[in-house]
Design a protein around this motif. Structure first.
Motif, PDB file in Angstrom:
ATOM      1  N   LEU A   6      49.296  45.108  38.441  1.00 31.77           N
ATOM      2  CA  LEU A   6      48.931  44.443  39.700  1.00 31.77           C
ATOM      3  C   LEU A   6      48.273  45.430  40.680  1.00 31.77           C
ATOM      4  CD1 LEU A   6      49.263  41.467  40.628  1.00 31.77           C
ATOM      5  CD2 LEU A   6      51.087  42.278  42.121  1.00 31.77           C
ATOM      6  N   LEU A   9      44.812  46.078  39.559  1.00 30.55           N
ATOM      7  CA  LEU A   9      43.980  44.916  39.897  1.00 30.55           C
ATOM      8  C   LEU A   9      43.623  44.927  41.392  1.00 30.55           C
ATOM      9  CD1 LEU A   9      43.038  42.237  38.399  1.00 30.55           C
ATOM     10  CD2 LEU A   9      44.826  41.131  39.723  1.00 30.55           C
ATOM     11  N   CYS A  51      42.127  34.161  47.025  1.00 32.06           N
ATOM     12  CA  CYS A  51      40.961  33.462  47.596  1.00 32.06           C
ATOM     13  C   CYS A  51      39.641  34.198  47.405  1.00 32.06           C
ATOM     14  CB  CYS A  51      41.194  33.205  49.085  1.00 32.06           C
ATOM     15  SG  CYS A  51      41.454  34.717  50.039  1.00 32.06           S
ATOM     16  N   GLU A  55      35.856  31.423  48.513  1.00 32.91           N
ATOM     17  CA  GLU A  55      36.510  30.140  48.249  1.00 32.91           C
ATOM     18  C   GLU A  55      37.133  29.502  49.498  1.00 32.91           C
ATOM     19  OE1 GLU A  55      39.555  30.321  45.261  1.00 32.91           O
ATOM     20  OE2 GLU A  55      39.558  28.154  44.983  1.00 32.91           O
ATOM     21  N   SER A  75      43.703  41.745  47.900  1.00 31.38           N
ATOM     22  CA  SER A  75      42.723  42.708  48.392  1.00 31.38           C
ATOM     23  C   SER A  75      42.418  42.462  49.872  1.00 31.38           C
ATOM     24  CB  SER A  75      41.461  42.595  47.521  1.00 31.38           C
ATOM     25  OG  SER A  75      40.304  42.791  48.275  1.00 31.38           O
ATOM     26  N   SER A  78      38.744  41.752  50.512  1.00 33.77           N
ATOM     27  CA  SER A  78      38.319  40.373  50.222  1.00 33.77           C
ATOM     28  C   SER A  78      38.690  39.456  51.381  1.00 33.77           C
ATOM     29  CB  SER A  78      38.988  39.853  48.946  1.00 33.77           C
ATOM     30  OG  SER A  78      38.639  40.659  47.856  1.00 33.77           O
ATOM     31  N   GLY A 106      48.363  40.132  50.277  1.00 40.11           N
ATOM     32  CA  GLY A 106      49.558  40.455  49.483  1.00 40.11           C
ATOM     33  C   GLY A 106      49.597  39.676  48.190  1.00 40.11           C
ATOM     34  N   SER A 122      42.157  29.522  41.584  1.00 46.95           N
ATOM     35  CA  SER A 122      40.891  29.621  40.846  1.00 46.95           C
ATOM     36  C   SER A 122      40.682  31.048  40.359  1.00 46.95           C
ATOM     37  CB  SER A 122      39.706  29.255  41.746  1.00 46.95           C
ATOM     38  OG  SER A 122      39.962  28.069  42.446  1.00 46.95           O
ATOM     39  N   ILE A 124      42.540  33.291  39.045  1.00 47.20           N
ATOM     40  CA  ILE A 124      43.536  34.296  39.434  1.00 47.20           C
ATOM     41  C   ILE A 124      44.620  34.464  38.367  1.00 47.20           C
ATOM     42  CG2 ILE A 124      44.138  32.540  41.229  1.00 47.20           C
ATOM     43  CD1 ILE A 124      46.157  34.427  42.367  1.00 47.20           C
ATOM     44  N   ASN A 128      46.707  38.210  35.962  1.00 45.32           N
ATOM     45  CA  ASN A 128      48.073  38.680  36.173  1.00 45.32           C
ATOM     46  C   ASN A 128      48.746  38.878  34.820  1.00 45.32           C
ATOM     47  OD1 ASN A 128      49.257  38.293  39.319  1.00 45.32           O
ATOM     48  ND2 ASN A 128      47.252  37.431  38.876  1.00 45.32           N
TER      49      ASN A 128
HETATM   50  C1  LIG Z   1      38.082  36.652  40.100  1.00 49.62           C
HETATM   51  S1  LIG Z   1      38.610  36.675  41.769  1.00 49.62           S
HETATM   52  C2  LIG Z   1      38.498  34.958  42.160  1.00 49.62           C
HETATM   53  C3  LIG Z   1      38.259  34.704  43.619  1.00 49.62           C
HETATM   54  C4  LIG Z   1      38.204  33.241  44.010  1.00 49.62           C
HETATM   55  N1  LIG Z   1      39.440  32.547  43.735  1.00 49.62           N
HETATM   56  C5  LIG Z   1      37.070  32.566  43.303  1.00 49.62           C
HETATM   57  O1  LIG Z   1      37.297  31.802  42.336  1.00 49.62           O
HETATM   58  O2  LIG Z   1      35.907  32.803  43.699  1.00 49.62           O
HETATM   59  C6  LIG Z   1      40.364  36.897  41.624  1.00 49.62           C
HETATM   60  C7  LIG Z   1      41.019  37.157  42.982  1.00 49.62           C
HETATM   61  O3  LIG Z   1      42.417  36.923  42.875  1.00 49.62           O
HETATM   62  C8  LIG Z   1      43.111  37.953  43.555  1.00 49.62           C
HETATM   63  N2  LIG Z   1      44.472  38.020  42.970  1.00 49.62           N
HETATM   64  C9  LIG Z   1      44.791  38.198  41.674  1.00 49.62           C
HETATM   65  N3  LIG Z   1      46.130  38.151  41.504  1.00 49.62           N
HETATM   66  C10 LIG Z   1      46.665  37.932  42.718  1.00 49.62           C
HETATM   67  C11 LIG Z   1      47.999  37.780  43.205  1.00 49.62           C
HETATM   68  N4  LIG Z   1      49.043  37.839  42.377  1.00 49.62           N
HETATM   69  N5  LIG Z   1      48.182  37.551  44.530  1.00 49.62           N
HETATM   70  C12 LIG Z   1      47.123  37.473  45.378  1.00 49.62           C
HETATM   71  N6  LIG Z   1      45.831  37.597  44.980  1.00 49.62           N
HETATM   72  C13 LIG Z   1      45.605  37.828  43.671  1.00 49.62           C
HETATM   73  C14 LIG Z   1      42.244  39.179  43.349  1.00 49.62           C
HETATM   74  O4  LIG Z   1      42.507  40.186  44.307  1.00 49.62           O
HETATM   75  C15 LIG Z   1      40.834  38.609  43.443  1.00 49.62           C
HETATM   76  O5  LIG Z   1      40.326  38.631  44.744  1.00 49.62           O
END
Ligand SMILES: C[S@@+](CC[C@H](N)C(=O)[O-])C[C@H]1O[C@@H](n2cnc3c(N)ncnc32)[C@H](O)[C@@H]1O
Length: 368
Positions: A6, A9, A51, A55, A75, A78, A106, A122, A124, A128
């Motif tokens: 994590l 990532l 997000c 998005e 991030s 982001s 967070g 979306s 995400i 993980n």
């Molecule tokens: C590929 S991007 C997709 C962004 C957006 N949802 C879209 O479809 O355009 C994946 C995003 O999910 C976030 N992310 C991944 N795992 C997460 C978690 N457990 N909690 C919060 N954010 C997470 C990442 O930091 C990243 O900004």
């Protein structure tokens, strides 16, 4: 230094926020109609999990009457870009009604955010290390009969993406390289036209930017589930599949024409056949309703842990046998119904080597 998946990532998306577009870029009119909440609440409370940079604004535009939109990302960068984009939207389009939006930085799993009528996840879950656990945590944030929309990578159908990623990494290419776009292109063009790795690379619009390349081929964590694993995860999370939102040719009912009997296999089994045979070309979009009923608990199954191509094909064959069909019959139907892959940007151009219809099944099954 050993980072948790994590944390690795988080650092990646801190450095390469996604999608990599300027904050002045606003959604088109009507963009987001396909992700609109369709439940009974007039003013739903909405969670945008992971997000990214765009998005939130799309969701806000599609839900002017939401009571609140809560947007969360690991991030901070982001989230900062999302905030700027939303402020810009309020200035540039003052006539557009937008709901209240709250941002949080967070891990969405560990934040206490209250309950929601609608959760969007979306692209995400597959980033993980335990997507089933994250699905369950997100389902826990839904009110009874709340809706969840999940967009995720397919597992088996990303076979060539994984092979291409492996090949680029074996050539010494890394996310850290400043000249990643140029170097990846140069490397891939050493392969002959028609080589599946080159076809796969060229099919990706993401290859134009370093952030896109990192997201697609050098991601710190990519861990998609197979359809049968999604079935199990959703049952355990108290979620019922109510709709699929991806392109027709990647939806479970695409197989009905071949099967003759739409009830011969469940939607998850049909999706598993499509995924095991590389045919989930569009990312699956699952709509779930929170039911908390034991609706399909007896049917939930685990998939085999090994996911070699031979395993995928054997599984697809086994599922098809339940419907009285063979893999060879499926392949010849597929030849007519879908054919080889074409380049989405230049539809006259074939992308060789990416479709099962071009291969000798016996040879593929013996491959590993
Ligand atoms: C590929 S991007 C997709 C962004 C957006 N949802 C879209 O479809 O355009 C994946 C995003 O999910 C976030 N992310 C991944 N795992 C997460 C978690 N457990 N909690 C919060 N954010 C997470 C990442 O930091 C990243 O900004």
């Amino acid at each position: 230094m050993n980072l948790t998946p994590l944390e690795a990532l988080r650092r990646q998306y801190e450095r390469f926020p996604y999608p990599p577009i300027p904050f002045l870029a606003l959604p088109r009119r009507g963009q987001g109609a396909d992700l609109r909440y369709s439940g009974p609440k007039a003013a739903p409370r909405i969670l945008v999990a992971g997000c990214g940079t765009l998005e939130t604004v799309v969701v806000a535009q599609a839900h002017p009457d939401a009571s609140e939109v809560v947007a969360v990302d690991l991030s901070a960068e982001s989230v900062a870009i999302s905030r700027r984009r939303l402020s810009w939207m309020r200035v540039a389009r003052p006539w557009r009604k937008l709901p209240r939006v709250r941002f949080e930085v967070g891990n969405v799993s560990s934040l206490d955010l209250g309950e929601f009528d609608f959760v969007l996840a979306s692209n995400i879950l597959h980033h993980n290390s335990d997507p089933s656990h994250l699905l369950k945590t997100l389902a826990g944030k839904l009110k009874p009969h709340g809706l969840m929309r999940v967009v995720t990578y397919p597992k088996g159908s990303r076979y060539w993406m994984r092979e291409t990623s492996r090949w680029l990494k074996a050539r010494g290419l890394k996310a850290e390289s400043e000249a990643l776009v140029r170097e990846s292109r140069r490397a891939i063009r050493e392969l002959p036209i028609g080589n599946p790795l080159r076809s796969c690379f060229e099919s990706q619009p993401e290859t134009r930017t370093r952030a896109g390349l990192v997201d697609a081929f050098f991601n710190a964590c990519e861990n998609p589930l197979s359809p049968l694993e999604w079935e199990r995860a959703s049952v355990e999370a108290g979620l019922k599949l109510i709709r699929e939102g991806q392109d027709e040719n990647s939806r479970s009912d695409f197989l009905d024409d071949f099967l003759g009997d739409a009830e011969a296999l469940s939607p998850w089994e049909k999706l598993q056949v499509l995924d095991d045979t590389w045919e989930l070309c569009a990312n699956p979009v699952f709509w779930f309703e929170k039911t908390d009923e034991a609706h399909a608990k007896d049917r939930a199954r685990t998939t085999e842990s090994s996911e070699s191509l031979a395993t995928q094909l054997r599984r697809a064959e086994k599922i098809l046998t339940q419907a009285g069909k063979t893999l060879a019959e499926y392949q010849s139907w597929l030849r007519k119904a879908a054919g080889p892959r074409v380049n989405p940007r230049t539809p006259d151009e074939l992308l060789r080597g990416l479709s099962l219809v071009e291969y000798d099944l016996a040879e593929l099954k013996a491959r590993d």
